[in-house]
Scaffold this motif. Structure first.
Motif, mmCIF file in Angstrom:
data_model
loop_
_atom_site.group_PDB
_atom_site.id
_atom_site.type_symbol
_atom_site.label_atom_id
_atom_site.label_comp_id
_atom_site.label_asym_id
_atom_site.label_seq_id
_atom_site.Cartn_x
_atom_site.Cartn_y
_atom_site.Cartn_z
ATOM 1 N N HIS A 99 0.823 -1.214 0.000
ATOM 2 C CA HIS A 99 0.000 0.000 0.000
ATOM 3 C C HIS A 99 0.859 1.267 0.000
ATOM 4 C CE1 HIS A 99 -3.871 1.992 0.412
ATOM 5 N NE2 HIS A 99 -3.282 2.829 1.250
ATOM 6 N N ALA A 100 2.083 1.149 0.498
ATOM 7 C CA ALA A 100 2.985 2.306 0.513
ATOM 8 C C ALA A 100 3.290 2.794 -0.900
ATOM 9 C CB ALA A 100 4.279 1.957 1.251
ATOM 10 N N PHE A 101 3.184 1.908 -1.874
ATOM 11 C CA PHE A 101 3.438 2.325 -3.246
ATOM 12 C C PHE A 101 2.368 3.301 -3.743
ATOM 13 C CE2 PHE A 101 6.061 -1.465 -2.945
ATOM 14 C CZ PHE A 101 7.254 -0.975 -3.465
ATOM 15 N N ARG A 102 1.161 3.231 -3.183
ATOM 16 C CA ARG A 102 0.128 4.231 -3.510
ATOM 17 C C ARG A 102 0.594 5.607 -3.058
ATOM 18 N NH1 ARG A 102 -5.010 3.136 -4.839
ATOM 19 N NH2 ARG A 102 -5.851 4.849 -3.605
ATOM 20 N N HIS A 103 1.193 5.646 -1.865
ATOM 21 C CA HIS A 103 1.724 6.914 -1.361
ATOM 22 C C HIS A 103 2.854 7.415 -2.257
ATOM 23 C CE1 HIS A 103 -0.392 7.303 2.508
ATOM 24 N NE2 HIS A 103 -0.451 5.986 2.454
ATOM 25 N N LEU A 104 3.700 6.503 -2.705
ATOM 26 C CA LEU A 104 4.789 6.869 -3.603
ATOM 27 C C LEU A 104 4.243 7.467 -4.896
ATOM 28 C CD1 LEU A 104 7.787 6.887 -4.434
ATOM 29 C CD2 LEU A 104 7.445 4.543 -5.250
ATOM 30 N N VAL A 105 3.252 6.819 -5.479
ATOM 31 C CA VAL A 105 2.641 7.320 -6.717
ATOM 32 C C VAL A 105 2.024 8.694 -6.482
ATOM 33 C CG1 VAL A 105 0.743 6.961 -8.362
ATOM 34 C CG2 VAL A 105 2.271 5.076 -7.776
ATOM 35 N N ALA A 106 1.283 8.845 -5.384
ATOM 36 C CA ALA A 106 0.661 10.135 -5.084
ATOM 37 C C ALA A 106 1.713 11.219 -4.898
ATOM 38 C CB ALA A 106 -0.209 10.023 -3.838
ATOM 39 N N THR A 107 2.787 10.892 -4.202
ATOM 40 C CA THR A 107 3.863 11.859 -3.979
ATOM 41 C C THR A 107 4.512 12.272 -5.293
ATOM 42 O OG1 THR A 107 4.282 10.949 -1.782
ATOM 43 C CG2 THR A 107 6.061 12.227 -2.783
ATOM 44 N N MET A 108 4.750 11.308 -6.168
ATOM 45 C CA MET A 108 5.364 11.614 -7.455
ATOM 46 C C MET A 108 4.436 12.468 -8.322
ATOM 47 S SD MET A 108 7.286 8.029 -8.257
ATOM 48 C CE MET A 108 8.196 8.628 -9.670
ATOM 49 N N LEU A 109 3.136 12.167 -8.304
ATOM 50 C CA LEU A 109 2.184 12.949 -9.087
ATOM 51 C C LEU A 109 2.061 14.365 -8.524
ATOM 52 C CD1 LEU A 109 -0.608 10.291 -9.713
ATOM 53 C CD2 LEU A 109 1.223 11.014 -11.266
ATOM 54 N N ASP A 110 2.103 14.484 -7.200
ATOM 55 C CA ASP A 110 2.065 15.788 -6.548
ATOM 56 C C ASP A 110 3.299 16.595 -6.931
ATOM 57 O OD1 ASP A 110 1.295 17.885 -4.847
ATOM 58 O OD2 ASP A 110 2.084 16.901 -3.048
ATOM 59 N N GLU B 180 -12.974 8.912 -4.120
ATOM 60 C CA GLU B 180 -14.212 9.640 -4.387
ATOM 61 C C GLU B 180 -14.108 11.081 -3.899
ATOM 62 O OE1 GLU B 180 -18.763 9.299 -2.846
ATOM 63 O OE2 GLU B 180 -17.787 7.445 -3.512
ATOM 64 N N ARG B 181 -13.435 11.257 -2.766
ATOM 65 C CA ARG B 181 -13.303 12.599 -2.183
ATOM 66 C C ARG B 181 -11.877 13.108 -2.338
ATOM 67 N NH1 ARG B 181 -14.317 11.831 3.463
ATOM 68 N NH2 ARG B 181 -13.830 9.692 2.979
ATOM 69 N N VAL B 182 -11.732 14.272 -2.919
ATOM 70 C CA VAL B 182 -10.422 14.886 -3.087
ATOM 71 C C VAL B 182 -9.782 15.141 -1.727
ATOM 72 C CG1 VAL B 182 -9.185 16.902 -3.989
ATOM 73 C CG2 VAL B 182 -11.055 15.899 -5.301
ATOM 74 N N SER B 183 -10.609 15.440 -0.728
ATOM 75 C CA SER B 183 -10.074 15.707 0.607
ATOM 76 C C SER B 183 -9.307 14.500 1.150
ATOM 77 C CB SER B 183 -11.191 16.112 1.569
ATOM 78 O OG SER B 183 -12.136 15.069 1.700
ATOM 79 N N MET B 184 -9.737 13.295 0.812
ATOM 80 C CA MET B 184 -9.023 12.082 1.237
ATOM 81 C C MET B 184 -7.617 12.095 0.657
ATOM 82 S SD MET B 184 -8.681 9.055 2.475
ATOM 83 C CE MET B 184 -8.159 7.394 2.193
ATOM 84 N N THR B 185 -7.504 12.411 -0.600
ATOM 85 C CA THR B 185 -6.209 12.460 -1.267
ATOM 86 C C THR B 185 -5.331 13.529 -0.625
ATOM 87 O OG1 THR B 185 -7.296 11.803 -3.301
ATOM 88 C CG2 THR B 185 -5.071 12.689 -3.518
ATOM 89 N N GLN B 186 -5.891 14.691 -0.411
ATOM 90 C CA GLN B 186 -5.121 15.790 0.174
ATOM 91 C C GLN B 186 -4.685 15.478 1.597
ATOM 92 O OE1 GLN B 186 -8.208 18.708 -0.717
ATOM 93 N NE2 GLN B 186 -6.706 19.850 -1.933
ATOM 94 N N ASP B 187 -5.587 14.948 2.398
ATOM 95 C CA ASP B 187 -5.287 14.713 3.811
ATOM 96 C C ASP B 187 -4.312 13.556 4.035
ATOM 97 O OD1 ASP B 187 -7.019 16.764 4.405
ATOM 98 O OD2 ASP B 187 -8.670 15.456 5.004
ATOM 99 N N VAL B 188 -4.421 12.517 3.228
ATOM 100 C CA VAL B 188 -3.650 11.308 3.483
ATOM 101 C C VAL B 188 -2.428 11.169 2.574
ATOM 102 C CG1 VAL B 188 -3.761 8.767 3.509
ATOM 103 C CG2 VAL B 188 -5.689 10.125 4.343
#
Length: 116
Positions: free
Chosen positions: A59-70, A86-94
């Motif tokens: 699951h940490a790879f999801r964080h890696l992908v999100a960090t790279m896209l950010d 579904e919620r952008v706030s989830m992406t932003q917060d986590v």
């Protein structure tokens, strides 16, 4: 269900695996049916054992992908869509980091004058 567009290098790898596979699946078991997720996680742990990613939970790879896209400048909405949130706030917060030294707010306000 949703559709995402993976990077070209991943599509090339998946197409290569499909050609080599003796099954209808890209990641089959040795006998042909779909792999059990627990076995896939074990294989992933083995694959990254001697790399900088050793010890990471899949699951940490999801964080890696999100960090790279950010870091690449994608908006929170674009990252949320790619991750399937579904919620952008989830992406932003986590998954997204706070920008501590951004200059875009100062640039946006540069031409503003206060009268007083």
């Amino acid at each position: 269900m949703r559709i995402v567009e993976p990077p070209a290098w991943l599509m090339a790898m998946l197409k290569g695996r499909q050609v080599e596979s003796e099954s209808e699946w890209v990641f089959p078991t040795t006998t042909g049916p779909l792999r059990d997720p627990d076995n896939a996680r074990a294989d992933l742990r083995d694959a990254v054992k001697k790399t900088q990613w050793a010890g990471l939970h899949p699951h940490a790879f999801r964080h890696l992908v999100a960090t790279m896209l950010d870091a690449a400048g994608l908006s929170a909405r674009e990252i949320a869509d790619y991750l399937g949130h579904e919620r952008v706030s989830m992406t932003q917060d986590v998954y997204m980091t706070r920008k501590s030294r951004g200059s875009s707010a100062a640039a946006a306000l540069a031409n503003m004058q206060l009268s007083g």
